[in-house]
Motif scaffolding. Structure first.
Motif, mmCIF file in Angstrom:
data_model
loop_
_atom_site.group_PDB
_atom_site.id
_atom_site.type_symbol
_atom_site.label_atom_id
_atom_site.label_comp_id
_atom_site.label_asym_id
_atom_site.label_seq_id
_atom_site.Cartn_x
_atom_site.Cartn_y
_atom_site.Cartn_z
ATOM 1 N N THR A 36 38.467 -95.752 20.093
ATOM 2 C CA THR A 36 37.960 -96.875 19.339
ATOM 3 C C THR A 36 37.559 -96.270 17.802
ATOM 4 O OG1 THR A 36 35.474 -96.569 19.641
ATOM 5 C CG2 THR A 36 36.948 -98.226 20.767
ATOM 6 N N SER A 37 37.413 -96.787 16.713
ATOM 7 C CA SER A 37 37.071 -96.189 15.466
ATOM 8 C C SER A 37 35.709 -95.820 15.505
ATOM 9 C CB SER A 37 37.398 -97.277 14.383
ATOM 10 O OG SER A 37 36.264 -98.446 14.670
ATOM 11 N N ALA A 38 34.741 -96.253 16.431
ATOM 12 C CA ALA A 38 33.442 -95.801 16.639
ATOM 13 C C ALA A 38 33.399 -94.506 17.191
ATOM 14 C CB ALA A 38 32.783 -96.882 17.338
ATOM 15 N N MET A 39 34.542 -94.263 18.107
ATOM 16 C CA MET A 39 34.436 -92.687 18.596
ATOM 17 C C MET A 39 35.034 -91.981 17.793
ATOM 18 S SD MET A 39 36.137 -94.215 22.107
ATOM 19 C CE MET A 39 36.479 -92.678 23.067
ATOM 20 N N ARG A 40 36.013 -92.186 16.903
ATOM 21 C CA ARG A 40 36.566 -91.316 15.728
ATOM 22 C C ARG A 40 35.246 -91.204 14.863
ATOM 23 N NH1 ARG A 40 40.871 -94.378 16.931
ATOM 24 N NH2 ARG A 40 40.758 -95.716 15.294
ATOM 25 N N GLN A 42 32.120 -91.042 15.382
ATOM 26 C CA GLN A 42 31.003 -90.166 16.043
ATOM 27 C C GLN A 42 31.755 -88.557 15.886
ATOM 28 O OE1 GLN A 42 28.048 -90.363 17.825
ATOM 29 N NE2 GLN A 42 28.297 -88.444 17.220
ATOM 30 N N VAL A 43 33.079 -88.615 16.168
ATOM 31 C CA VAL A 43 33.545 -87.232 15.912
ATOM 32 C C VAL A 43 33.410 -86.612 14.555
ATOM 33 C CG1 VAL A 43 35.543 -85.742 16.250
ATOM 34 C CG2 VAL A 43 34.932 -87.377 18.087
ATOM 35 N N GLN A 49 28.115 -82.295 10.392
ATOM 36 C CA GLN A 49 26.807 -81.809 10.679
ATOM 37 C C GLN A 49 26.610 -80.394 9.947
ATOM 38 O OE1 GLN A 49 26.164 -81.931 14.798
ATOM 39 N NE2 GLN A 49 25.799 -84.008 14.915
ATOM 40 N N SER A 50 25.485 -80.169 9.931
ATOM 41 C CA SER A 50 25.212 -78.866 9.326
ATOM 42 C C SER A 50 24.236 -78.096 10.095
ATOM 43 C CB SER A 50 24.755 -78.743 7.880
ATOM 44 O OG SER A 50 24.621 -77.535 7.431
ATOM 45 N N PRO A 51 24.558 -77.162 10.908
ATOM 46 C CA PRO A 51 25.878 -76.604 11.347
ATOM 47 C C PRO A 51 26.679 -77.787 12.093
ATOM 48 C CG PRO A 51 24.455 -75.347 12.672
ATOM 49 C CD PRO A 51 23.671 -76.154 11.881
ATOM 50 N N PRO A 52 27.827 -77.786 12.056
ATOM 51 C CA PRO A 52 28.734 -78.610 12.638
ATOM 52 C C PRO A 52 28.647 -78.640 14.188
ATOM 53 C CG PRO A 52 30.198 -77.492 10.817
ATOM 54 C CD PRO A 52 28.755 -76.757 11.049
ATOM 55 N N ALA A 53 28.585 -79.587 14.839
ATOM 56 C CA ALA A 53 28.614 -79.456 16.449
ATOM 57 C C ALA A 53 30.080 -79.162 16.700
ATOM 58 C CB ALA A 53 28.343 -80.834 17.094
#
Length: 156
Positions: A36-40, A42-43, A49-53
């Motif tokens: 879903t767009s919500a899943m995208r 989230q990614v 993020q800093s630092p990225p996950a």
């Protein structure tokens, strides 16, 4: 002889969001994963993020078209007392496949790994993804390790 497109591999940027969404949706469709767009979103948040996950690289044509992406994450290797990276997702648009873009994306992660003194880059692909496997067989060693997983219920 393969015709190499003029592509630049670079870290993903905020302005890549729309193109990345289209490519990530196509990647999910390729593997028949409902996304879903919500899943995208989230990614995308993890990428920002800093630092990225997770980290992302994109392959961009000379004309500015994003032709592919690669997601990876860094992990500790306790037995080896070293760090490594795991490639989670790699996708190249169908019309640009067979032109060395996947190799360029993987080589870019390997270069990042060398700069950071990682000891390994790992990834997996579906057994029936023969085109990708043919590419990967030229770049890496197919190991004897088997993958296992436990599906956990999601909490909503």
């Amino acid at each position: 002889m393969l015709k190499q497109p003029l592509v630049t591999v670079r870290p993903i940027a905020l302005e890549d969001y729309e193109n990345w969404c289209l490519l990530y949706a196509a990647y999910a469709e390729f593997y028949a994963v409902r996304q879903t767009s919500a899943m995208r979103d989230q990614v995308w948040q993890w990428l920002q993020q800093s630092p990225p996950a997770i980290y992302a690289l994109v392959a961009e044509s000379a004309e500015g078209q994003v032709l592919g992406f690669l997601h990876y994450r860094v992990f500790a290797r306790p037995l080896a007392a070293s760090m490594g990276a795991y490639v989670d997702d790699l996708f190249v648009v169908p019309e640009a496949r067979g032109q060395g873009i996947a190799q360029q994306l993987i080589q870019a992660v390997a270069q990042i790994g060398q700069q950071n003194k990682w000891s390994v880059i790992r990834w997996m692909t579906a057994a029936n993804n023969l085109r990708a496997r043919a590419c990967y067989d030229k770049l890496a060693e197919h190991t004897h390790w088997q993958t296992y997983e436990i599906k956990l219920p999601t909490l909503n």
